[in-house]
Design an enzyme around this catalytic site. Sequence first.
Site, PDB file in Angstrom:
ATOM      1  CB  ILE A  70     -60.495   3.043  41.103  1.00 30.57           C
ATOM      2  CG1 ILE A  70     -59.884   1.759  40.519  1.00 30.57           C
ATOM      3  CG2 ILE A  70     -59.781   3.405  42.407  1.00 30.57           C
ATOM      4  CD1 ILE A  70     -58.430   1.889  40.120  1.00 30.57           C
TER       5      ILE A  70
ATOM      6  CE  LYS B 214     -52.440   7.471  35.136  1.00 28.03           C
ATOM      7  NZ  LYS B 214     -53.351   8.162  36.084  1.00 28.03           N
TER       8      LYS B 214
ATOM      9  CE1 TYR C 129     -53.525   5.731  32.096  1.00 31.53           C
ATOM     10  CE2 TYR C 129     -51.925   3.973  32.449  1.00 31.53           C
ATOM     11  CZ  TYR C 129     -52.999   4.724  32.887  1.00 31.53           C
ATOM     12  OH  TYR C 129     -53.550   4.474  34.127  1.00 31.53           O
TER      13      TYR C 129
ATOM     14  CB  SER D  27     -50.491   3.769  36.238  1.00 30.32           C
ATOM     15  OG  SER D  27     -50.350   2.547  35.531  1.00 30.32           O
TER      16      SER D  27
END
Length: 362
Positions: free
Chosen positions: A90, A237, A233, A220
């Site tokens: 990205i 976030k 993870y 996310s």
Amino acid sequence: MYGVYSTLRLLDPKFPRTSEEPKRIGQRHAGAKKMLLLFLLALLAGAAAFLLFKFATVVDGDLTLVSRGPPRRERVDGKVVWITGASRGIGEVLSMQFANLGAKLILSARNKDELERVKQNILSKNPDSRIEVLPMDLSAGEESLKQVVHAAESLFSNAGIDYMIHNAAFERPKRGALEESEGGLKATFNVNVIGTINLTRLLAPYMLDRGMGHFVVMSSAAGKVPAPGQAVYSASKHALNGYFTSLRSELCTKGIKVTVVCPGPIETPQSSAAASSVQRHSSEKRVSVERCAELTIVAATHGLKEAWISYQPVLTVMYLVQYMPTIGYWLMDKIGAKRLDAAAKKGNTYSWNLIFGGKKSA
């Protein structure tokens, strides 16, 4: 009475012919109004059905985001945009798209050679682009980051940073929440949370001195909803979301903007052949990296505070957790074990079958 009606008919030919006629006219008007109301209700129902169909099958972002139109070039043309994690995925595509809109770029990641490759690729398509490469390791500590921030602020004739795109991230393979090691926990949080927040703390004072600046945070969907198989993870976030939404509220009156972007599953060019094969067999629908980058810039240039990027069923889960949390969390509890099972088999972890399919395999 008949004489009165006769006189009124002579004075006004449109006057009803009998005493019963006004009643009949009123009934006809009432019937016409009822038909018009039914027509409008049918029209609204049809529009709602059409929007629901699009939301279920076509829409790749939250309804506010996809209603905003294309990126606003005037907001980034000539501005300095600093992108972390710019060497691939990205970040690389964001760099190209910002360059297409006339932005001056600072590209950061750990791998200098890859950053130079991205720079040359952009220059081959946009020869007039102004691009600086600034290698950086987010986990290197505050003193190292302080030097990098000073260097970034000094580039482009000390113009300073207009947009800080926090894109760098560390992601572990999917596994159970209790299976993660201390090393994996530290590696994830050092980059995703501590390094990103430290970089922000060091850069924000420069923006405050100028009275302007914009942080764009690539979070996310896992930072908004439970993510079975990605607990660490997801935790990192959630931490980013908490920090930056609080920061925005503290600094919004001082010219500082914050946009938190929450993508779901994204198809990146760096996906391995094995991963691509898994996706083809599992029919896992992902938003393209180009579209994700485009929508990210749409969110930033239109000044959105938060944006969600994904297809279904992730969008539905995000809306449920946001607006009907009891139902949303019940749904995630229902699919949690099955999602772990799908991840272990390299299957589709974003499928409707996790909701409507059978039980977790033995």
